[in-house]
Write a protein that holds these residues in place. Sequence first.
Motif, mmCIF file in Angstrom:
data_model
loop_
_atom_site.group_PDB
_atom_site.id
_atom_site.type_symbol
_atom_site.label_atom_id
_atom_site.label_comp_id
_atom_site.label_asym_id
_atom_site.label_seq_id
_atom_site.Cartn_x
_atom_site.Cartn_y
_atom_site.Cartn_z
ATOM 1 N N VAL A 83 -3.632 6.094 23.488
ATOM 2 C CA VAL A 83 -3.922 5.541 22.171
ATOM 3 C C VAL A 83 -4.419 6.664 21.280
ATOM 4 N N ARG A 84 -3.886 6.727 20.082
ATOM 5 C CA ARG A 84 -4.176 7.821 19.161
ATOM 6 C C ARG A 84 -5.675 7.930 18.877
ATOM 7 N N GLN A 85 -6.207 9.148 19.033
ATOM 8 C CA GLN A 85 -7.587 9.411 18.659
ATOM 9 C C GLN A 85 -7.682 9.569 17.149
ATOM 10 N N LEU A 86 -8.748 9.054 16.578
ATOM 11 C CA LEU A 86 -8.985 9.271 15.163
ATOM 12 C C LEU A 86 -9.536 10.675 14.952
ATOM 13 N N ASP A 87 -9.018 11.362 13.952
ATOM 14 C CA ASP A 87 -9.601 12.622 13.520
ATOM 15 C C ASP A 87 -9.538 12.671 11.999
ATOM 16 N N ARG A 88 -10.165 13.674 11.413
ATOM 17 C CA ARG A 88 -10.256 13.751 9.958
ATOM 18 C C ARG A 88 -8.874 13.770 9.306
ATOM 19 N N SER A 89 -7.941 14.529 9.859
ATOM 20 C CA SER A 89 -6.615 14.652 9.259
ATOM 21 C C SER A 89 -5.880 13.312 9.279
ATOM 22 N N TYR A 90 -5.937 12.618 10.408
ATOM 23 C CA TYR A 90 -5.243 11.343 10.545
ATOM 24 C C TYR A 90 -5.819 10.297 9.594
ATOM 25 N N VAL A 91 -7.151 10.217 9.534
ATOM 26 C CA VAL A 91 -7.807 9.260 8.646
ATOM 27 C C VAL A 91 -7.470 9.564 7.191
ATOM 28 N N THR A 92 -7.530 10.835 6.816
ATOM 29 C CA THR A 92 -7.239 11.226 5.436
ATOM 30 C C THR A 92 -5.816 10.857 5.046
ATOM 31 N N ASP A 93 -4.863 11.134 5.927
ATOM 32 C CA ASP A 93 -3.464 10.827 5.631
ATOM 33 C C ASP A 93 -3.260 9.322 5.437
ATOM 34 N N LEU A 94 -3.841 8.512 6.335
ATOM 35 C CA LEU A 94 -3.676 7.058 6.242
ATOM 36 C C LEU A 94 -4.276 6.506 4.950
ATOM 37 N N PHE A 95 -5.506 6.937 4.643
ATOM 38 C CA PHE A 95 -6.170 6.418 3.450
ATOM 39 C C PHE A 95 -5.472 6.865 2.171
ATOM 40 N N GLU A 96 -5.046 8.108 2.124
ATOM 41 C CA GLU A 96 -4.382 8.590 0.912
ATOM 42 C C GLU A 96 -3.069 7.861 0.673
ATOM 43 N N LEU A 97 -2.301 7.647 1.738
ATOM 44 C CA LEU A 97 -1.039 6.919 1.596
ATOM 45 C C LEU A 97 -1.285 5.495 1.111
ATOM 46 N N ASN A 98 -2.234 4.801 1.727
ATOM 47 C CA ASN A 98 -2.486 3.413 1.345
ATOM 48 C C ASN A 98 -3.043 3.293 -0.066
ATOM 49 N N THR A 99 -3.822 4.280 -0.485
ATOM 50 C CA THR A 99 -4.347 4.252 -1.852
ATOM 51 C C THR A 99 -3.233 4.460 -2.868
ATOM 52 N N GLU A 100 -2.332 5.395 -2.585
ATOM 53 C CA GLU A 100 -1.210 5.608 -3.503
ATOM 54 C C GLU A 100 -0.323 4.375 -3.582
ATOM 55 N N LEU A 101 -0.149 3.695 -2.467
ATOM 56 C CA LEU A 101 0.647 2.462 -2.471
ATOM 57 C C LEU A 101 -0.039 1.374 -3.298
ATOM 58 N N ARG A 102 -1.352 1.268 -3.199
ATOM 59 C CA ARG A 102 -2.067 0.268 -4.002
ATOM 60 C C ARG A 102 -1.985 0.596 -5.495
ATOM 61 N N ILE A 103 -2.117 1.863 -5.835
ATOM 62 C CA ILE A 103 -2.008 2.264 -7.245
ATOM 63 C C ILE A 103 -0.616 1.938 -7.774
ATOM 64 N N PHE A 104 0.399 2.232 -6.977
ATOM 65 C CA PHE A 104 1.778 1.913 -7.348
ATOM 66 C C PHE A 104 1.943 0.414 -7.563
ATOM 67 N N ALA A 105 1.370 -0.389 -6.652
ATOM 68 C CA ALA A 105 1.510 -1.841 -6.744
ATOM 69 C C ALA A 105 0.764 -2.398 -7.953
ATOM 70 N N VAL A 106 -0.437 -1.900 -8.217
ATOM 71 C CA VAL A 106 -1.208 -2.391 -9.367
ATOM 72 C C VAL A 106 -0.504 -2.026 -10.670
ATOM 73 N N ARG A 107 0.036 -0.828 -10.728
ATOM 74 C CA ARG A 107 0.763 -0.420 -11.942
ATOM 75 C C ARG A 107 1.968 -1.332 -12.173
ATOM 76 N N SER A 108 2.708 -1.632 -11.105
ATOM 77 C CA SER A 108 3.871 -2.522 -11.236
ATOM 78 C C SER A 108 3.448 -3.952 -11.521
ATOM 79 N N GLY A 109 2.402 -4.414 -10.816
ATOM 80 C CA GLY A 109 1.978 -5.792 -10.952
ATOM 81 C C GLY A 109 1.289 -6.103 -12.263
#
Length: 228
Positions: A83-109
């Motif tokens: 099972v994947r260990q959490l590290d700073r790089s993995y957490v940062t990548d996941l959060f940044e991607l999800n935040t950009e997706l939310r910004i994209f969705a709010v702008r469209s919505g």
Amino acid sequence: MINILRMEEEATLPADSAVNSVDQVTNLIREDILAGRVTPGERLKTSELAKRLGFSTMPLREALRKLEGEGLVSIEPNRGATVRQLDRSYVTDLFELNTELRIFAVRSGMRKLTLERIRTLESLAADYRAQLETGNDTEAIESNRRFNAKLMEFGGNKEALRVFLRGWDTIFAFRRNYGYGSGRRSVMAEEMTLLIDAMRRQDMSAAEAILRMQNAAVMDDLISRIET
């Protein structure tokens, strides 16, 4: 007996059913990871999985490769799958991607925003606050998920919603193990209210600023907990 029957049935299935077996076992292992039944760093041995889940090793190996592609599992030579260990790089990548997706969705919505949709978001935010007040941590996490999933749904891009939810579920599976810092969840409730207000005013600059501010705070909170 049930497990043996499943293996016997699997051996006689046509080729397209083999794909279904891979999907089934992928879902079962994913659910175990996301529910915290297996923890970061834990080995995923195909022999043990085969005995517990009732599948042969062939679909299990393919399922683990699929989960590696999702970022939930790491596969290393001579060590196998863990099972994947959490590290700073993995957490940062996941959060940044999800935040950009939310910004994209709010702008469209925001262009399609209605009073009914605003009220839906307000109801979901109120439910989140209610779960916090009653101390129902698991349901609070689910309420948070429902609020953000609705934001993505209002954006109108189904593929963006699918990617977002997969990443979100990964993040909050680990949240169930590591928890939150003091006061972070109550601040998240306030951030929901601020975001809804910005959307009501059609203020995309403010909405984006709130989402980025939240991203930085929740990311730092999780990283601080996994690095202690």
